[in-house]
Design an enzyme around this catalytic site. Sequence first.
Site, PDB file in Angstrom:
ATOM      1  N   HIS A  54       0.849  -1.196   0.000  1.00 34.98           N
ATOM      2  CA  HIS A  54       0.000   0.000   0.000  1.00 34.98           C
ATOM      3  C   HIS A  54       0.880   1.240   0.000  1.00 34.98           C
ATOM      4  O   HIS A  54       2.016   1.218   0.503  1.00 34.98           O
ATOM      5  CB  HIS A  54      -0.878   0.024   1.245  1.00 34.98           C
ATOM      6  CG  HIS A  54      -1.986  -0.972   1.226  1.00 34.98           C
ATOM      7  ND1 HIS A  54      -3.092  -0.853   2.033  1.00 34.98           N
ATOM      8  CD2 HIS A  54      -2.167  -2.123   0.510  1.00 34.98           C
ATOM      9  CE1 HIS A  54      -3.906  -1.867   1.819  1.00 34.98           C
ATOM     10  NE2 HIS A  54      -3.360  -2.655   0.908  1.00 34.98           N
ATOM     11  N   GLU A  56       0.879   3.901   1.828  1.00 27.72           N
ATOM     12  CA  GLU A  56       1.326   4.318   3.159  1.00 27.72           C
ATOM     13  C   GLU A  56       2.494   3.459   3.644  1.00 27.72           C
ATOM     14  O   GLU A  56       3.476   3.969   4.186  1.00 27.72           O
ATOM     15  CB  GLU A  56       0.193   4.212   4.187  1.00 27.72           C
ATOM     16  CG  GLU A  56      -1.042   4.990   3.842  1.00 27.72           C
ATOM     17  CD  GLU A  56      -2.089   4.159   3.126  1.00 27.72           C
ATOM     18  OE1 GLU A  56      -1.774   3.523   2.084  1.00 27.72           O
ATOM     19  OE2 GLU A  56      -3.240   4.149   3.584  1.00 27.72           O
ATOM     20  N   CYS A  84      -6.238   1.823   5.782  1.00 26.38           N
ATOM     21  CA  CYS A  84      -6.852   0.567   6.225  1.00 26.38           C
ATOM     22  C   CYS A  84      -6.279   0.174   7.591  1.00 26.38           C
ATOM     23  O   CYS A  84      -5.427   0.864   8.147  1.00 26.38           O
ATOM     24  CB  CYS A  84      -6.566  -0.527   5.197  1.00 26.38           C
ATOM     25  SG  CYS A  84      -4.817  -1.036   5.144  1.00 26.38           S
ATOM     26  N   CYS A  87      -2.376  -0.325   7.485  1.00 25.64           N
ATOM     27  CA  CYS A  87      -1.636   0.932   7.381  1.00 25.64           C
ATOM     28  C   CYS A  87      -1.798   1.780   8.639  1.00 25.64           C
ATOM     29  O   CYS A  87      -0.841   2.416   9.092  1.00 25.64           O
ATOM     30  CB  CYS A  87      -2.083   1.696   6.142  1.00 25.64           C
ATOM     31  SG  CYS A  87      -1.629   0.834   4.613  1.00 25.64           S
TER      32      CYS A  87
END
Length: 164
Positions: A54, A56, A84, A87
């Site tokens: 992801h 992040e 999410c 993260c």
Amino acid sequence: MEKTAEDYMRAALKEAEKARAMDEVPVGAVIVKDGKIIARAHNLREKNRQANAHAEMLAIQKASRKLDTWCLEDCDLYVTLEPCMMCTGAIVLSRIRNLYYGTADPKGGAVVSLIQLREIRRLNHHPKITAGILQPECAEILTSFFREKRQKPKRDRASFRNPE
């Protein structure tokens, strides 16, 4: 001239555009320390074939390498989509000072949508959270990406489960 939260979110949106160009879910992130962007990243789950790629997570990894520490307590994270659970956990554990995000994620957001991060009192760190930075732009890049996906016949869609 000092940059604003909107300036940094625009940089994150540029990262999201890079993801979109690669047919990745268009989420981008930047990490800022002392008014300077020290890490930039965008989603690379499909390219890397890794669930944890992801924006992040990748930005946190880059910032940690650049600063040679896991502790990013003097850093701010700007991300186009509400993080999410994975993260959000990394944000807390890396001690990010401020979290700025563009648009909510009602299906997977773990800051306010599904889980209310501020309500978890026993955490040893809580970043300051600011939501809605350039919200229309951050929402539109995602909405248009998925709209285009739905318009393609199923057999022609890039699979998000098995890219082969």
